[in-house]
Design an enzyme around this catalytic site. Structure first.
Site, PDB file in Angstrom:
ATOM      1  N   ASP A 142      -2.305 -18.529   1.690  1.00 25.06           N
ATOM      2  CA  ASP A 142      -3.395 -19.271   1.037  1.00 25.06           C
ATOM      3  C   ASP A 142      -3.902 -20.390   1.945  1.00 25.06           C
ATOM      4  O   ASP A 142      -5.107 -20.609   2.092  1.00 25.06           O
ATOM      5  CB  ASP A 142      -2.963 -19.805  -0.344  1.00 25.06           C
ATOM      6  CG  ASP A 142      -1.540 -20.348  -0.366  1.00 25.06           C
ATOM      7  OD1 ASP A 142      -0.821 -20.213   0.647  1.00 25.06           O
ATOM      8  OD2 ASP A 142      -1.137 -20.931  -1.389  1.00 25.06           O
ATOM      9  N   TYR A 174       0.822  -1.221   0.000  1.00 27.09           N
ATOM     10  CA  TYR A 174       0.000   0.000   0.000  1.00 27.09           C
ATOM     11  C   TYR A 174       0.857   1.273   0.000  1.00 27.09           C
ATOM     12  O   TYR A 174       0.378   2.335  -0.371  1.00 27.09           O
ATOM     13  CB  TYR A 174      -0.914   0.041   1.228  1.00 27.09           C
ATOM     14  CG  TYR A 174      -1.864  -1.115   1.299  1.00 27.09           C
ATOM     15  CD1 TYR A 174      -2.886  -1.253   0.366  1.00 27.09           C
ATOM     16  CD2 TYR A 174      -1.736  -2.082   2.272  1.00 27.09           C
ATOM     17  CE1 TYR A 174      -3.760  -2.326   0.417  1.00 27.09           C
ATOM     18  CE2 TYR A 174      -2.606  -3.156   2.333  1.00 27.09           C
ATOM     19  CZ  TYR A 174      -3.608  -3.271   1.397  1.00 27.09           C
ATOM     20  OH  TYR A 174      -4.464  -4.334   1.453  1.00 27.09           O
ATOM     21  N   LYS A 232       4.096 -15.482   2.491  1.00 29.11           N
ATOM     22  CA  LYS A 232       4.093 -16.241   1.233  1.00 29.11           C
ATOM     23  C   LYS A 232       5.569 -16.440   0.881  1.00 29.11           C
ATOM     24  O   LYS A 232       6.049 -16.045  -0.189  1.00 29.11           O
ATOM     25  CB  LYS A 232       3.317 -15.412   0.181  1.00 29.11           C
ATOM     26  CG  LYS A 232       3.021 -16.125  -1.118  1.00 29.11           C
ATOM     27  CD  LYS A 232       1.890 -17.135  -1.012  1.00 29.11           C
ATOM     28  CE  LYS A 232       1.722 -17.822  -2.353  1.00 29.11           C
ATOM     29  NZ  LYS A 232       0.920 -19.038  -2.264  1.00 29.11           N
ATOM     30  N   ASP A 262      -5.257  -7.527   5.655  1.00 31.82           N
ATOM     31  CA  ASP A 262      -6.444  -6.830   5.164  1.00 31.82           C
ATOM     32  C   ASP A 262      -7.502  -7.858   4.757  1.00 31.82           C
ATOM     33  O   ASP A 262      -8.684  -7.773   5.127  1.00 31.82           O
ATOM     34  CB  ASP A 262      -6.027  -5.969   3.960  1.00 31.82           C
ATOM     35  CG  ASP A 262      -7.101  -5.003   3.524  1.00 31.82           C
ATOM     36  OD1 ASP A 262      -8.193  -5.024   4.104  1.00 31.82           O
ATOM     37  OD2 ASP A 262      -6.853  -4.233   2.581  1.00 31.82           O
ATOM     38  N   ASP A 270     -11.030  -9.625   7.318  1.00 31.39           N
ATOM     39  CA  ASP A 270     -12.448  -9.593   6.944  1.00 31.39           C
ATOM     40  C   ASP A 270     -13.044 -10.995   6.943  1.00 31.39           C
ATOM     41  O   ASP A 270     -14.190 -11.198   7.343  1.00 31.39           O
ATOM     42  CB  ASP A 270     -12.637  -8.943   5.563  1.00 31.39           C
ATOM     43  CG  ASP A 270     -12.803  -7.438   5.697  1.00 31.39           C
ATOM     44  OD1 ASP A 270     -12.417  -6.893   6.749  1.00 31.39           O
ATOM     45  OD2 ASP A 270     -13.312  -6.799   4.755  1.00 31.39           O
TER      46      ASP A 270
END
Ligand code: NAD
Length: 359
Positions: free
Chosen positions: A224, A141, A192, A248, A252
Site C-alpha cells: 500500500d 492466481y 504485506k 500486477d 500498471d
C-alpha cells in the site's frame, strides 16, 4: 552464434507493430553482432481462425526451440464470445506456462522529450527509470484450493489461496538482485508482511538471498505504501521486486507514469534465459489496420530481448539510443504527439528507428 527468434504477430495492431520490430532487427543484422534467424508463427485469434486453437502445437514447439519469442498482441471483439479455452488470451497464458516464464520484467522509463505526456508534474517524474521484477507463475492466481460454492444458508462464497514456496521466492529474488547489479544497485522488495504469512516468508527469503549480493542495497516496503510512493516520488526506485498479485497492480500504475501505453516493453524469462518479449499494451482493435499504432513498445521489447536472451546488451543499448534519437528529432506517432502536432505512421516510425541505427 546463430540466434533463433520466433515472431508471433497475433491480432489487431500486432502484425503492424511486429513488422517494425523485425525491420529494426534486420537493420541491426546488416551492421554487426549475432546472426539472427527469424521465423513467424500463429497465436491468438489469428491461430483460432487458421487452426482452431489459440496456441497450435506447432507454435509451442517452435517457441521451445527459439532463443527468444517476440509477440505483438492477441485478442479482439471478433473472438470475445468464444469459449474460455478458445479465447486468444488463453493462447498467451498457455505459452507463458509452456515456457515456464516465471520472471516478468517491466521497465518504466521516462524519455525526457515526452515529459509532458505524464499525468504527474515534470519535477516529480523527471529522471524516472525503474524496473518491476514480478513473479509470474505463483501466488493467488495459481494457489489451491480455489473455487466458489454456496453455503448452507444459500449465501454464495468464493475463495483463492495466496501461497508461495521458498524456491519460488528464491529464484525470482535472484533475478532482481542480478538486474540491480547491472543498474543502480538497489532492490525494494514489496510485500504485506504485517498481515500475510505468505508475505512474511517472502520477506525472509528475499533477505536471505540478499546476503549473497553484498553489492546490492535491499529495502522492504508494504504494497500500500509502494502504491503511494510510486505516485508521490517514483524516482526513488531502481528495481522493485514483487509477488505476482502486487506486481500486477503496481506495474500498471508504474507504466502510466510515463504517459503512453504504446511506449512500454516487457520481458518474461525462464531459468535458462529464454524469454517472451512483448509491448505491455493489447491489440488495440480501435486503431488496427490504420498505420497509426506506436511501434516503440515493441521495438524496445527487441532491445530487452537483445539484452536478456540474445547475449547482445550493447546492441540493445543501440536500439534504445536510436529510439531516444528519433524522439529527439521530434518524430511522434499519434498517441504521443501534442495536440495539433503532425504525426508519423507506424511504418514511418519503424523506418526512422531503423535508419537511426546506422548513425
Ligand atoms: P489495449 O491496450 O489494446 O488498448 C487500450 C487503448 O490504448 C486503446 O485506445 C488503444 O488504441 C491504445 N493503444 C494500445 N496500444 C497502442 C499503441 N501501440 N499505439 C497507440 N495506441 C495504443 O487494451 P484493450 O482495448 O483493453 O484491449 C483490446 C484487446 O487486447 C482485448 O481483446 C484484450 O483482451 C487484448 N489484450 C491483449 C494483451 C496482450 O496481448 N498481451 C494485453 C492486454 C489486452
Amino acid at each position: 552464434m546463430l540466434k533463433k527468434i520466433l515472431v508471433l504477430p497475433g491480432d489487431g495492431i500486432g502484425p503492424e507493430i511486429t513488422a517494425q520490430a523485425v525491420k529494426v532487427l534486420r537493420a541491426l543484422r546488416s551492421h554487426s553482432g549475432p546472426e539472427f534467424e527469424i521465423e513467424e508463427a500463429l497465436i491468438g485469434g489469428a491461430a483460432v481462425d487458421a487452426a482452431g486453437d489459440p496456441l497450435p502445437q506447432e507454435t509451442l514447439a517452435k517457441a521451445r526451440q527459439a532463443d527468444a519469442v517476440l509477440l505483438g498482441a492477441v485478442g479482439g471483439p471478433k473472438w470475445d464470445a468464444l469459449a474460455t479455452k478458445l479465447r486468444p488470451e488463453r493462447g498467451l497464458l498457455r505459452l507463458r506456462a509452456g515456457l515456464d516464464l516465471f520472471a516478468n520484467l517491466r521497465p518504466a522509463k521516462l524519455y525526457g522529450e515526452l515529459i509532458d505526456s505524464s499525468s504527474l508534474k515534470p519535477e516529480v517524474i523527471e529522471g524516472l527509470d525503474l524496473v518491476i521484477v514480478r513473479e509470474l507463475t505463483g501466488d493467488v492466481y495459481y494457489g489451491e484450493p480455489r473455487g466458489a460454492r454456496t453455503l448452507a444458508g444459500g449465501e454464495r462464497q468464493a475463495f483463492n489461496t495466496m501461497v508461495y514456496r521458498e524456491s519460488e521466492i528464491d529464484r525470482i529474488a535472484r533475478v532482481a538482485f542480478k538486474l540491480a547489479l547491472q543498474r543502480r544497485g538497489r532492490v525494494c522488495s514489496i510485500d504485506k508482511a504485517n498481515v500475510l504469512e505468505a508475505s512474511q516468508l517472502w520477506r525472509q527469503v528475499v533477505a536471505e538471498v540478499a546476503c549473497e549480493f553484498p553489492g546490492v542495497e535491499l529495502t522492504h516496503m508494504y504494497v500500500d505504501n509502494a502504491a503511494m510512493q510510486l505516485a508521490r516520488r517514483p524516482t526513488q526506485f531502481d528495481v522493485l521486486l514483487t509477488p505476482n498479485l502486487f506486481g500486477d497492480i503496481l506495474s500498471d500504475l508504474a507504466a502510466m507514469l510515463t504517459g503512453s501505453i504504446g511506449m512500454l516493453p516487457s520481458a518474461s524469462v525462464n531459468q535458462s534465459g529464454q524469454g517472451l518479449y512483448e509491448p505491455i499494451h493489447g491489440s488495440a482493435p480501435d486503431i488496427a489496420g490504420q498505420n497509426s499504432a506506436n511501434p516503440l513498445g515493441t521495438i524496445l521489447s527487441v532491445a530487452m530481448m537483445l539484452h536478456y536472451s540474445l547475449g547482445a546488451p550493447l546492441m540493445g543499448e543501440r536500439v534504445e539510443r536510436a529510439v531516444a534519437g528519433v524522439l529527439r528529432q521530434g518524430v511522434r506517432t499519434q498517441d504521443i504527439a501534442a495536440p495539433g502536432e503532425s504525426s508519423a505512421g507506424t511504418g514511418e516510425m519503424g523506418n526512422a528507428v531503423a535508419n537511426a541505427l546506422g548513425r
